[in-house]
Scaffold this motif. Sequence first.
Motif, short mmCIF file in Angstrom:
data_model
loop_
_atom_site.label_atom_id
_atom_site.label_comp_id
_atom_site.label_asym_id
_atom_site.label_seq_id
_atom_site.Cartn_x
_atom_site.Cartn_y
_atom_site.Cartn_z
N GLU A 105 2.68 10.59 6.74
CA GLU A 105 2.67 11.90 6.07
C GLU A 105 3.49 12.91 6.86
OE1 GLU A 105 -1.34 13.32 5.13
OE2 GLU A 105 -1.88 11.24 4.72
N GLU A 119 0.84 -1.21 0.00
CA GLU A 119 0.00 0.00 0.00
C GLU A 119 0.88 1.26 0.00
OE1 GLU A 119 -3.00 0.86 -0.41
OE2 GLU A 119 -3.13 2.87 0.50
N MET A 149 1.86 8.32 16.67
CA MET A 149 3.22 8.64 17.15
C MET A 149 4.19 8.61 16.00
SD MET A 149 4.76 9.28 20.01
CE MET A 149 6.48 9.75 20.18
N SER A 150 4.90 9.71 15.79
CA SER A 150 5.88 9.65 14.70
C SER A 150 7.23 10.22 15.14
CB SER A 150 5.35 10.37 13.47
OG SER A 150 4.84 11.63 13.83
N ARG A 201 2.74 10.20 0.94
CA ARG A 201 2.07 11.21 0.11
C ARG A 201 2.21 10.96 -1.39
NH1 ARG A 201 2.66 16.04 2.17
NH2 ARG A 201 3.12 15.14 4.19
N SER A 219 -0.91 10.69 -3.54
CA SER A 219 -1.75 9.53 -3.28
C SER A 219 -2.97 9.81 -2.41
CB SER A 219 -0.90 8.44 -2.63
OG SER A 219 -0.11 8.97 -1.62
N GLY A 220 -3.05 10.96 -1.79
CA GLY A 220 -4.10 11.11 -0.80
C GLY A 220 -3.78 10.21 0.38
N ARG A 221 -4.67 10.15 1.35
CA ARG A 221 -4.35 9.36 2.54
C ARG A 221 -4.27 7.87 2.24
NH1 ARG A 221 -5.67 12.25 7.49
NH2 ARG A 221 -3.83 13.21 6.56
N LEU A 222 -3.21 7.24 2.68
CA LEU A 222 -3.03 5.81 2.43
C LEU A 222 -4.06 4.99 3.21
CD1 LEU A 222 0.87 5.48 2.69
CD2 LEU A 222 -0.51 5.66 0.61
N ALA A 223 -4.40 3.84 2.64
CA ALA A 223 -5.35 2.95 3.31
C ALA A 223 -4.59 2.04 4.28
CB ALA A 223 -6.09 2.12 2.27
N LEU A 224 -4.19 2.61 5.42
CA LEU A 224 -3.48 1.85 6.45
C LEU A 224 -4.32 1.84 7.71
CD1 LEU A 224 0.13 3.39 6.11
CD2 LEU A 224 -0.73 1.29 5.06
N PRO A 225 -4.14 0.83 8.56
CA PRO A 225 -4.85 0.84 9.85
C PRO A 225 -4.44 2.07 10.68
CG PRO A 225 -3.59 -1.21 9.54
CD PRO A 225 -3.24 -0.32 8.42
N GLY A 226 -5.31 2.49 11.58
CA GLY A 226 -5.05 3.67 12.39
C GLY A 226 -3.83 3.53 13.27
N SER A 227 -3.30 4.65 13.74
CA SER A 227 -2.06 4.62 14.51
C SER A 227 -2.27 3.95 15.87
CB SER A 227 -1.53 6.04 14.70
OG SER A 227 -2.42 6.77 15.51
N MET A 228 -1.19 3.53 16.49
CA MET A 228 -1.27 2.82 17.77
C MET A 228 -0.27 3.40 18.75
SD MET A 228 -1.38 -1.10 16.36
CE MET A 228 -2.13 -2.01 17.69
N ARG A 254 2.65 0.35 12.03
CA ARG A 254 1.37 0.29 12.74
C ARG A 254 1.25 1.43 13.75
NH1 ARG A 254 -2.00 -4.06 12.79
NH2 ARG A 254 -3.35 -2.40 13.60
N MET A 255 2.35 1.82 14.37
CA MET A 255 2.28 2.91 15.34
C MET A 255 2.02 4.24 14.65
SD MET A 255 5.18 1.95 18.17
CE MET A 255 4.69 3.20 19.37
N LEU A 256 2.60 4.43 13.45
CA LEU A 256 2.45 5.71 12.76
C LEU A 256 1.10 5.84 12.08
CD1 LEU A 256 5.99 5.83 11.27
CD2 LEU A 256 4.99 7.71 12.53
#
Lengths: 479, 428
Positions: free
Chosen positions: A344, A122, B1-2, A251, B36-45, A336-338
């Motif tokens: 972005e 993805e 968290m980044s 992005r 790409s716009g927002r990627l289809a990833l699971p939400g942050s943890m 998974r954390m991000l």
Amino acid sequence: MQLIFELSKKGRRGVQIDPLDVPDVSPPSHLCRHTDLRLPEVTELDVVRHFTRLSRRNFGVDTNFYPLGSCTMKYNPKVMDRIAAEPGFAQLHPHLSSCPAFLKECQGALALIYHLERLLAEIGGMDAVTLQPIAGAHGELTGTLLIAAYHKDKRNEKDLVLVPDSAHGTNPASAAIAGFKVVEVPSAPDGTLDREAFRAALTERVAAVMLTCPNTHGLFEPAVQQIAEMAHAVDALMYYDGANLNAIVGRCRPGDLGFDVMHFNLHKTFATPHGMGGPGAGPVGVNEKLAPYLPGPRVTKTEEGYELSEPIKSIGKIAPFFGNFLVAVRAYAYIRMLGAEGLEAVSANAVLNANYVLSRLREYFPPAFQGNCMHECVLSAVPFLQHGVKALDFAKALLDKGFHAPTVYFPLTVKESLMIEPTETESRDTLDAFCDAMIELARDASESPEKLHAAPTTTPVGRLDEVRAARELNCIYPA
Amino acid sequence: MSWIANTEDEQREMLRRIGASSLEDLFTVIPEEVRSGRLALPGSMSEFAIREHCAELAKKNDTSLVSFLGGGYYDHFIPAAIDALVSRGEFLTAYTPYQAECAQGTLQAIYEYQTAICRLTDMEFANASLYDGGTAVFEATTMAVRITNRRRIQCSPTLNPIYRRLLETHTFNLGLQIQTGVDPVGAACVIVQNPSFRGTVSDYTDLAQRCHEAGALLVVVFNPVSLGLLKTPGEMGADIAVAEGQSLGIPLSFGGPYLGILATKREYVRKMPGRLAAATVDHKGLRGFVLTLQAREQHIRREKAMSNICSNEALCALRALIYLCLLGPQGLKEVAHQCYAKTEYLKRLLPAEWLADNATTFNEFVVRLPISADQVVERMLTRGIVAGLPLHSVGAGEPTELLIAVTEKKTRGQLEFFAQSLREVVCS
């Protein structure tokens, strides 16, 4: 500082082994070792002190700002190490995946592999990903081997790979090992690929075009889609070197730019530790053209759980099992954390930080190219040559200021290059301190160049005699 | 968290300094239609959530079974000091030691590692590490091709089948002939493995001589732990010695990261792939260490380099070095000796007619059972035992053959329970 071999005292032990609890037998003497095994004889404390002392003679991201261009030395979150140390991951025997009877004993690992491949697909805009490649360069080799298999299958007679002159050395080296001849394409004066030269080089014989985007000049290739279109017109495949993915992650996806195959550097973009040069990991993503050729086995998801299968036209095996699994575990946790928003923010702040450094240093060190940069900026130390000060002198003098040097003398296209990649995890305070140091050094370079020539003076050793090292080739302790 | 440091205020001030109005402004060079716009990833943890999630995944891998799996990757005891030392950020988060003055820890450790490997193998030069044992076989092969200008490769039939597969995949477009056999005539190299994939031990001294008479190189794939006991590649006259270094204090890790070991003779060092550290002095005469002969490598020589390797397995090499230091000569001899003796004990507990190879073995051996190995391992699992590797599952033997590994960690009680269980499940 002494070598561990110099600390050795006959009879000392570092580890106690349980006594043998079965009958004592030995193999026939002619199959046995008859030379001395001259390993150090030391205590555990000797070992702990020695290696702790050694560690203190290193700069790491944990101790110093490390603005190495194209290396993406971002902070490596500790939680990832903790997760990788889970016994269920770290102590898992890989041959559990070799036999169908054992697959139920490693479902968690197979699930993680499956899901990380989906996450990376993805992020890259790819159809499928393999985690097998063990490093970035290994990913390049895997990608070019996939390209070779694709063309062989189509009976395309292609033997050339186009590589820009600004590319990392691994690109041409990987293409050569995959059996291709390398044709170098020059950069235009603005730092992007020379379109005319590219057009001229792009013949029916071209199997692939390898690009880094943004390139190692820190610039996004504005014509990347047209380049891809031209390449595809002669059935040449587009390879994306993921070294600089941190600039666009979250992005913009290589797959959407027209790339057919790419590698990810988990140790760059996805924050797994560099470990003094490795282990990293270089998963490869492909679109549907190359998916049938991926190395096997592949993890598939069924109603009964996770299973393994071989792609129909698989090139074979690139790693013994699933690549550097514990590195993959760390990257999985990071992504998974991000989440999408976090990624972005990564690219936004990586690019912000690089441009901030560029804005502060551009009047002292001329940028190699005009305009804004992406995640790294390439400056030049050429103006200081008149004082006898080179890029290398700045690199060494920065060590005394407590900063790791930027990448110097790369890209090869820029004279006296200083390639600075701050990454998103550094604060403005750190960037300011670094820029202040650079500016002070620029002043010293003009006024008292001998200060830079003498550097470094605060490190465990001063500048080392590399000529002598190569001549004497003392690569193992002789005593 | 980044893990981003700059606050929104700081970001605004920095943008002002740059002359950009927003973060998005920095990306205008990327054409609108490919964003790409927002990627289809699971939400942050959170850290807490990801640890719970990954612990759940880890629990779905059963490492509580008593395992006799080997096949090139072994469950040896790992002293705690290794993890403690390699977790230090100055090792863990450092880059390749290109700036030698701030990487003396790394460079000295590589030098010590090279020394330890050469003393272990009786070879003259070792590089700073390759990816794993299989890719080390590939690198040794291309090295032999460079040295001899020949393109035929002979592989022993008992080479680890994974290494063979890796070799074939990596070289498929290079026009080499990869063949099964040990005939050196006209070959770039003969590749043998000791102990073999079936665990059998040989002395390749005569083969080394035949190789040299025929102008071929002998590549010996060794098991590093076995060299606490067994004849070394150097003693046999090997030209290149390669190994999977996992057994030297590196956890099994479901396949990686591992450690590719490569050592050779002095005359071939300039054809060797990978990094190499050397001792030298600084301007004051202090001993220090640098990377040397870098003109072999990709960052200098590009498409003419000896290899494309850049990232290696430096941290795993450090693990191996610390392991060898902690064990010392006596410890490694004891570990190797116990692997041998415990394997012999288990062999004696089993019906002699099951033993497939009438040869000395090291820490592994093959049994040929009256029923299929797949059936046997299924039944043994119900007793909490991973009985070994059915050889046909890796394309290396008959359906009734099972490869059983025994390390120093196995107790007499476990061996006896294993033997009894195996007899029972075979006869049931």
